[in-house]
Enzyme design. Sequence first.
Site, PDB file in Angstrom:
ATOM      1  N   TRP A   1      35.538 -43.946 -10.268  1.00 20.00           N
ATOM      2  CA  TRP A   1      36.639 -43.020 -10.546  1.00 20.00           C
ATOM      3  C   TRP A   1      36.438 -41.716  -9.754  1.00 20.00           C
ATOM      4  CZ3 TRP A   1      36.885 -38.035 -12.348  1.00 20.00           C
ATOM      5  CH2 TRP A   1      38.133 -37.565 -12.750  1.00 20.00           C
ATOM      6  N   HIS A   2      35.152 -41.310  -9.594  1.00 19.95           N
ATOM      7  CA  HIS A   2      34.869 -40.052  -8.907  1.00 19.95           C
ATOM      8  C   HIS A   2      35.153 -40.105  -7.415  1.00 19.95           C
ATOM      9  CE1 HIS A   2      32.769 -39.208 -12.678  1.00 19.95           C
ATOM     10  NE2 HIS A   2      32.934 -37.944 -12.374  1.00 19.95           N
ATOM     11  N   GLY A   3      35.148 -41.276  -6.832  1.00 20.69           N
ATOM     12  CA  GLY A   3      35.434 -41.347  -5.407  1.00 20.69           C
ATOM     13  C   GLY A   3      35.281 -42.751  -4.871  1.00 20.69           C
TER      14      GLY A   3
ATOM     15  N   PHE B   1      39.047 -35.843  -6.379  1.00 18.95           N
ATOM     16  CA  PHE B   1      39.064 -37.062  -7.180  1.00 18.95           C
ATOM     17  C   PHE B   1      40.473 -37.336  -7.658  1.00 18.95           C
ATOM     18  CE2 PHE B   1      34.710 -35.252  -8.220  1.00 18.95           C
ATOM     19  CZ  PHE B   1      34.216 -35.741  -7.033  1.00 18.95           C
TER      20      PHE B   1
END
Lengths: 481, 80
Positions: free
Chosen positions: A327-329, A481
Amino acid sequence: MLFNTGTFAIFFIIVFISYWLFLKNSVKWQNLFLLVASYVFYGWWDWRFLSLIFLSSLSDYLIALKIDAPIKPKSAKIWVTISIAINLIMLGFFKYYNFFVDSFIDLFALFDVELSKRSLNIILPVGISFYTFQTMSYTIDVYRKQLKATRDFVSFFAFVSFFPQLVAGPIERASNLLGQFYIKRQFDYEKSAIAMRQILWGLFQKVVVADNVGVVVNQIFDNYQQQSGFSLILGAMLFSFQIYGDFAGYSNIAVGVARLLGFQLMQNFQSPYFSQNITEIWRRWHISLSTWLRDYLYTPLAIKTRNWGSFGIAFSTMLTFLLCGLWHGAAWKFVIFGAFHGIALTYDIFTKKTRKKWRKQIHQKIYDPISILLTFSYWTFTLIIFRAQSAKDAFIYLKSIINKPLFTPDDLSLAGLKLTMVGIVVFFMAFDYMGRNKTFAIETTGKPWPNIGRFAFYAFLVFLIFLFFQTDGDAFIYFQF
Amino acid sequence: MNQQTLLSELSEIFNEVLDKEGIVLKPDTHAGDIEEWDSLTHIQLIVAIEKHYKIRFTSLEIQHWKNVGDICQSILDKTM
């Protein structure tokens, strides 16, 4: 439009005055105005991507109404699946398309099969991971019958695009925020004063801590192969404070700005660096994401696999954190970051009783500070993977900490700057500790003091903000993000 | 089986799973009232309840629960 810019200040002053002066008697007009203001706020960055927010809002608005109508459970399940699919396809295409294509090509290359590169030049729409999660949770809640579908088009669209938290959270739930759009908001001086304090603290976290500590962090991470072991450790630790100041700062400004408009957003951080284990950190760090993952990913997974015993729990935890990392990248380093957290949480789950015993045996006054220190060290270690350019760079960075000499004469070259940064961090953490049970660190600081003392304290923070203001300060880290 | 009997049986299950003594459940007791009742032990409680009453809840049913009263209702629906 960034919170720490003059453009936002002008934008917000216009919104604030119009909202309370001209529209205070009509909730409907206030909501419509907030919707327009939110679209202007987002469109300032790139108006083309407004169509994505509009599409995501429209599909969930209509699908939730469908689900809430008297239909068979099977049809409701199909509709909620469609809603999730629309949001995930949007997120998947704009955020992960190139990552998946490149990973696929790399996988085939391992077997000596050459595939032509088909990467696309895709711009990542700011905040897409935040608002898609927010709108998805609404439809899932309606499907779970925890919420009634709304027919109020303007309120729902304003809820999805509400500008204070649109691009970097907190990821709000409809059960908390949507209902606030239906009721009349009154300007409240007390609440507004708290909001101003929260914004001030958020600006301090961002402008003084994150942007300045970030200068040293960038110097160390960008030339990590020339650094001593001590510098590398310091760089990693400072990054922990940079990302905390950056993200918690944004959240505090967001909650404060919403408060000024009469809305109460959820608390997103609660002194995470005083946690005694990684599970506790995730209860205190980016709370709106961790609770989202708990309610919409971990719990359904754990329920489905509940007969697998301990393996089911470990599997659900690992999968949740691998996806949390992603989800962060869109990069493998984030997946690895997530994996290390999944491992730590699984460890926490299976050693809970043993650790309780240790705490009794060792004595909590010794056990607790050691736990805090170890937890922070592990967290910092995982953030090296998060911050490094790639997983490979992170590995070399970590190896260099051990292989390089602990100190070199170069360490003295930036000693003054590094010492100033450590001073800023100590100041920041002291207030963070004192306000650890509050909704933000300085919520009640100075309350018992005479007015002059309290205002002197606020003036000192403002002075620090101007003193340390970096004209080329970084954009908020979580925007990517 | 009435709700009162059910509540005392559930209290025993909670005490055992949560490794605690003296939990007395009421219909309006919810996860926020008991420190040890978190997302992990919630799953362990479900498994223990299903085993005790030889029943199987659906995922949707579990996600509808807001408090102990809702759990009781689900059990009664399946055992009556």
